[in-house]
Write a protein that holds these residues in place. Structure first.
Motif, PDB file in Angstrom:
ATOM      1  N   GLY A 129      -0.370   1.622   7.928  1.00  0.00           N
ATOM      2  CA  GLY A 129      -1.117   0.643   7.151  1.00  0.00           C
ATOM      3  C   GLY A 129      -0.888   0.780   5.659  1.00  0.00           C
ATOM      4  O   GLY A 129      -0.793  -0.220   4.936  1.00  0.00           O
ATOM      5  N   PHE A 130      -0.772   2.014   5.174  1.00  0.00           N
ATOM      6  CA  PHE A 130      -0.505   2.217   3.744  1.00  0.00           C
ATOM      7  C   PHE A 130       0.819   1.580   3.338  1.00  0.00           C
ATOM      8  O   PHE A 130       0.937   1.037   2.229  1.00  0.00           O
ATOM      9  CB  PHE A 130      -0.478   3.713   3.418  1.00  0.00           C
ATOM     10  N   TYR A 131       1.806   1.649   4.207  1.00  0.00           N
ATOM     11  CA  TYR A 131       3.121   1.107   3.838  1.00  0.00           C
ATOM     12  C   TYR A 131       3.183  -0.412   3.947  1.00  0.00           C
ATOM     13  O   TYR A 131       4.109  -1.034   3.423  1.00  0.00           O
ATOM     14  CB  TYR A 131       4.224   1.783   4.669  1.00  0.00           C
ATOM     15  N   ILE A 132       2.203  -1.016   4.605  1.00  0.00           N
ATOM     16  CA  ILE A 132       2.114  -2.476   4.612  1.00  0.00           C
ATOM     17  C   ILE A 132       1.690  -2.981   3.237  1.00  0.00           C
ATOM     18  O   ILE A 132       2.019  -4.103   2.843  1.00  0.00           O
ATOM     19  CB  ILE A 132       1.122  -2.942   5.708  1.00  0.00           C
ATOM     20  N   VAL A 133       0.957  -2.139   2.487  1.00  0.00           N
ATOM     21  CA  VAL A 133       0.510  -2.517   1.145  1.00  0.00           C
ATOM     22  C   VAL A 133       1.008  -1.500   0.121  1.00  0.00           C
ATOM     23  O   VAL A 133       0.259  -0.978  -0.690  1.00  0.00           O
ATOM     24  CB  VAL A 133      -1.033  -2.631   1.073  1.00  0.00           C
ATOM     25  N   PHE A 188      -3.972   4.531  -5.030  1.00  0.00           N
ATOM     26  CA  PHE A 188      -4.729   4.558  -3.777  1.00  0.00           C
ATOM     27  C   PHE A 188      -3.828   4.869  -2.583  1.00  0.00           C
ATOM     28  O   PHE A 188      -4.276   5.474  -1.608  1.00  0.00           O
ATOM     29  CB  PHE A 188      -5.463   3.230  -3.578  1.00  0.00           C
ATOM     30  N   ASN A 189      -2.538   4.496  -2.675  1.00  0.00           N
ATOM     31  CA  ASN A 189      -1.599   4.872  -1.618  1.00  0.00           C
ATOM     32  C   ASN A 189      -1.399   6.379  -1.567  1.00  0.00           C
ATOM     33  O   ASN A 189      -1.073   6.934  -0.516  1.00  0.00           O
ATOM     34  CB  ASN A 189      -0.255   4.165  -1.824  1.00  0.00           C
ATOM     35  N   GLY A 190      -1.578   7.040  -2.723  1.00  0.00           N
ATOM     36  CA  GLY A 190      -1.454   8.493  -2.765  1.00  0.00           C
ATOM     37  C   GLY A 190      -2.516   9.213  -1.963  1.00  0.00           C
ATOM     38  O   GLY A 190      -2.425  10.425  -1.744  1.00  0.00           O
ATOM     39  N   MET A 191      -3.518   8.469  -1.496  1.00  0.00           N
ATOM     40  CA  MET A 191      -4.577   9.053  -0.670  1.00  0.00           C
ATOM     41  C   MET A 191      -4.202   9.020   0.817  1.00  0.00           C
ATOM     42  O   MET A 191      -5.028   9.371   1.660  1.00  0.00           O
ATOM     43  CB  MET A 191      -5.882   8.289  -0.893  1.00  0.00           C
ATOM     44  N   GLY A 192      -2.967   8.628   1.143  1.00  0.00           N
ATOM     45  CA  GLY A 192      -2.552   8.503   2.533  1.00  0.00           C
ATOM     46  C   GLY A 192      -1.930   9.755   3.131  1.00  0.00           C
ATOM     47  O   GLY A 192      -2.364  10.246   4.178  1.00  0.00           O
ATOM     48  N   TRP A 193      -0.904  10.292   2.475  1.00  0.00           N
ATOM     49  CA  TRP A 193      -0.167  11.432   3.042  1.00  0.00           C
ATOM     50  C   TRP A 193      -1.016  12.705   3.131  1.00  0.00           C
ATOM     51  O   TRP A 193      -1.030  13.367   4.189  1.00  0.00           O
ATOM     52  CB  TRP A 193       1.099  11.695   2.223  1.00  0.00           C
ATOM     53  N   PRO A 194      -1.715  13.103   2.059  1.00  0.00           N
ATOM     54  CA  PRO A 194      -2.425  14.392   2.126  1.00  0.00           C
ATOM     55  C   PRO A 194      -3.416  14.532   3.281  1.00  0.00           C
ATOM     56  O   PRO A 194      -3.404  15.562   3.964  1.00  0.00           O
ATOM     57  CB  PRO A 194      -3.113  14.464   0.748  1.00  0.00           C
ATOM     58  N   PRO A 195      -4.280  13.534   3.550  1.00  0.00           N
ATOM     59  CA  PRO A 195      -5.185  13.732   4.696  1.00  0.00           C
ATOM     60  C   PRO A 195      -4.448  13.781   6.027  1.00  0.00           C
ATOM     61  O   PRO A 195      -4.885  14.452   6.960  1.00  0.00           O
ATOM     62  CB  PRO A 195      -6.131  12.522   4.622  1.00  0.00           C
ATOM     63  N   CYS A 196      -3.313  13.060   6.116  1.00  0.00           N
ATOM     64  CA  CYS A 196      -2.506  13.143   7.342  1.00  0.00           C
ATOM     65  C   CYS A 196      -1.935  14.547   7.504  1.00  0.00           C
ATOM     66  O   CYS A 196      -1.906  15.095   8.608  1.00  0.00           O
ATOM     67  CB  CYS A 196      -1.380  12.115   7.305  1.00  0.00           C
ATOM     68  N   HIS A 230       5.541   5.404   8.555  1.00  0.00           N
ATOM     69  CA  HIS A 230       5.804   4.658   7.322  1.00  0.00           C
ATOM     70  C   HIS A 230       6.991   3.714   7.486  1.00  0.00           C
ATOM     71  O   HIS A 230       7.084   2.709   6.779  1.00  0.00           O
ATOM     72  CB  HIS A 230       5.982   5.600   6.130  1.00  0.00           C
ATOM     73  N   ASN A 231       7.864   3.997   8.443  1.00  0.00           N
ATOM     74  CA  ASN A 231       8.951   3.053   8.719  1.00  0.00           C
ATOM     75  C   ASN A 231       8.438   1.832   9.469  1.00  0.00           C
ATOM     76  O   ASN A 231       8.891   0.707   9.232  1.00  0.00           O
ATOM     77  CB  ASN A 231      10.053   3.734   9.521  1.00  0.00           C
ATOM     78  N   VAL A 232       7.476   2.054  10.375  1.00  0.00           N
ATOM     79  CA  VAL A 232       6.866   0.927  11.078  1.00  0.00           C
ATOM     80  C   VAL A 232       6.172   0.016  10.069  1.00  0.00           C
ATOM     81  O   VAL A 232       6.361  -1.200  10.066  1.00  0.00           O
ATOM     82  CB  VAL A 232       5.860   1.421  12.140  1.00  0.00           C
ATOM     83  N   GLY A 233       5.363   0.623   9.187  1.00  0.00           N
ATOM     84  CA  GLY A 233       4.673  -0.166   8.172  1.00  0.00           C
ATOM     85  C   GLY A 233       5.640  -0.798   7.190  1.00  0.00           C
ATOM     86  O   GLY A 233       5.536  -1.988   6.870  1.00  0.00           O
ATOM     87  N   GLY A 234       6.602  -0.007   6.696  1.00  0.00           N
ATOM     88  CA  GLY A 234       7.570  -0.528   5.729  1.00  0.00           C
ATOM     89  C   GLY A 234       8.442  -1.622   6.304  1.00  0.00           C
ATOM     90  O   GLY A 234       8.779  -2.591   5.625  1.00  0.00           O
ATOM     91  N   ALA A 235       8.817  -1.493   7.591  1.00  0.00           N
ATOM     92  CA  ALA A 235       9.658  -2.505   8.231  1.00  0.00           C
ATOM     93  C   ALA A 235       8.936  -3.837   8.346  1.00  0.00           C
ATOM     94  O   ALA A 235       9.569  -4.896   8.343  1.00  0.00           O
ATOM     95  CB  ALA A 235      10.085  -2.023   9.618  1.00  0.00           C
ATOM     96  N   LEU A 236       7.613  -3.803   8.424  1.00  0.00           N
ATOM     97  CA  LEU A 236       6.850  -5.037   8.573  1.00  0.00           C
ATOM     98  C   LEU A 236       6.727  -5.826   7.275  1.00  0.00           C
ATOM     99  O   LEU A 236       6.385  -7.013   7.303  1.00  0.00           O
ATOM    100  CB  LEU A 236       5.446  -4.715   9.106  1.00  0.00           C
ATOM    101  N   VAL A 237       6.995  -5.183   6.132  1.00  0.00           N
ATOM    102  CA  VAL A 237       6.834  -5.863   4.845  1.00  0.00           C
ATOM    103  C   VAL A 237       7.752  -7.074   4.734  1.00  0.00           C
ATOM    104  O   VAL A 237       7.327  -8.154   4.307  1.00  0.00           O
ATOM    105  CB  VAL A 237       7.097  -4.884   3.677  1.00  0.00           C
TER     106      VAL A 237
END
Length: 465
Positions: A40-44, A139-147, A171-178
């Motif tokens: 989801g982060f990589y969609i935005v 705000f995207n920087g809040m994605g990787w660390p909790p994962c 992130h490839n799934v999300g990025g590919a959807l952009v």
């Protein structure tokens, strides 16, 4: 620390008969949660790069737009490093969805500079784009660390390489959807907002539609994710699997102070610094190809947004099998040797960058080259993340990953891939950008080679343990 972000409270252990079935259920549940949440982060995330060629019609230039583009990476680099420390002391179940919601809102507001201010207020439009894209990156920087926190608490070290290679495909799934979202979001919903004015349809496809989808994903991630096994009445993953890494201690289950995290486990780690520098050049290649592909293909070769969008999709989607193959090779063929695997993959990336450059007027070869670059570049991206997690105790994992991420996004992406390549393309032409990408491949190999000997020694120690 705000009370709602504090780590979940540990619960009394469940009865022995319930531990295994509960562990098996929740491990896969939280894995799905962080997978779709990170996608989801990589969609935005990098949507602005899809908008750049469309913004040219309003009088915006590549140089000034490259500054806007770079702010995303600058903010992400700072956030991933600083918020990594916060995430090590936060509840991942709350931290991740909160970041995704805020990133989505910032992305939605990216329509304002074009629609409200417009090209007649160009300076203010650029300033607002810059601020908003900075917020998207932060705000995207809040994605990787909790994962990373979830991964180290729910999966032990000996299984983490394989699980990370699968999760990293998120992130490839999300990025590919952009790319497809930009195309079909504009086609399906553009007329709802702008009627017959098709020049503004791209705003819906690149900003609004992906943001709405990401908000839904944030809610779903909250439902699925759990912070730690102990917060669910389960023992630590090391105790459950009897899989204790060399640097494990009971203190690994405690929440460390910021000073301990930075000065005891991260900043004095020589191997981590080598990996971080290599990561800067890996990310220069990753985003130098990805961020400028739509603009290069449209401006230099005359491809339309649909062709550029699908080429963008191909680049990201190819990374999924590439990442899995890379993870398998590093575990099974190279016996945990991340450095050698990265060196081989980056050498192959250089070959296909050269093909992308020399045959850029042939759409088939361009697409195949982008597929190959995507296939091979994301393996090193993933392996560097795995190395960062392995080089620090799990209660400092977010910060360790944040350091390598800071180098990758601040130096590699913001400075080199966005600003340098943007201005070089404008002032010296696209040929020089490809030369820079090839140099970056060579430098990533050079710095990763510094880690090879030490990594081999550490692997031998672990084997003889």
């Amino acid at each position: 620390m705000w009370s709602f972000l504090k780590p979940a409270v540990q619960k009394p252990l469940l009865p022995e008969s319930e531990i295994t079935p509960t562990y098996n259920k929740l491990r896969w549940q939280v894995f799905v949660g962080i997978f779709i949440g990170y996608a989801g982060f990589y969609i935005v995330r990098k949507n602005f790069s899809m908008a750049i060629p469309e913004l040219a019609q309003f009088g915006f230039e590549k140089g000034e737009l490259s500054i806007v583009l770079s702010m995303n990476a600058v903010a992400y680099a700072l956030s991933k490093f600083l918020m990594g420390s916060v995430s090590d002391r936060s509840n991942s179940r709350v931290f991740l969805p909160l970041g995704l919601m805020l990133a989505s809102l910032a992305m939605m507001f990216m329509v304002v500079p074009v629609m409200i201010l417009g090209p007649e207020n160009k300076t203010m439009s650029i300033v607002l784009m810059t601020v908003l894209n900075f917020l998207v990156g932060w705000f995207n920087g809040m994605g990787w660390p909790p994962c990373g926190r979830v991964m180290t608490h729910w999966f032990s070290q000996n299984e983490r390489g394989t699980m990370m290679s699968v999760w990293n495909c998120a992130h490839n799934v999300g990025g590919a959807l952009v790319g497809p979202m930009a195309v079909y979001g504009a086609m399906w919903f553009g007329s709802w907002f702008y009627g017959a004015d098709s020049t503004h349809y791209f705003l819906i496809g690149t900003y609004v539609f992906p943001a709405a989808v990401a908000m839904f994903i944030a809610v779903l991630a909250y439902v699925l994710i759990r912070d730690t096994p102990q917060s669910c009445g389960l023992p630590s993953i090391e105790k459950y699997r009897n899989d204790y890494p060399k640097n494990y201690s009971e203190k690994s289950e405690e929440v460390l102070t910021t000073r301990e995290i930075f000065f005891k486990y991260v900043l004095n780690n020589k191997m981590l610094w080598y990996v971080a520098i290599a990561n800067a050049f890996v990310y220069m290649v990753r985003y130098g190809c990805l961020d400028w592909a739509p603009t290069f293909l449209k401006e230099a070769q005359g491809y339309d947004i649909k062709q550029a969008g699908w080429a963008y999709f191909a680049y990201e989607f190819a990374a999924i099998p590439g990442t899995l193959v890379c993870g398998w090779l590093s575990d099974k063929v190279f016996k945990g040797g991340r450095a050698l695997t990265t060196i081989i993959f980056m050498a192959i990336v250089a070959v296909f960058i050269f093909m992308y450059w020399q045959f850029s007027d042939n759409y088939v070869i361009v697409t195949l080259s982008l597929i190959a670059i995507g296939f091979f570049i994301y393996g090193p991206v993933m392996l560097i993340g795995v190395q960062a997690l392995d080089l620090a105790p799990k209660n400092a994992a977010g910060t360790a990953a944040g350091l390598t991420g800071f180098f990758g996004y601040f130096f590699g992406t913001a400075i080199l891939a966005n600003i340098v390549i943007g201005y070089v393309a404008e002032m010296a032409g696209w040929d020089w950008t490809f030369i820079l990408l090839l140099i970056a491949c060579a430098l990533s190999i050079f710095f990763m080679a510094f880690t090879y000997k030490d990594e081999k020694y550490l692997l031998k120690q672990r084997k003889n343990k």
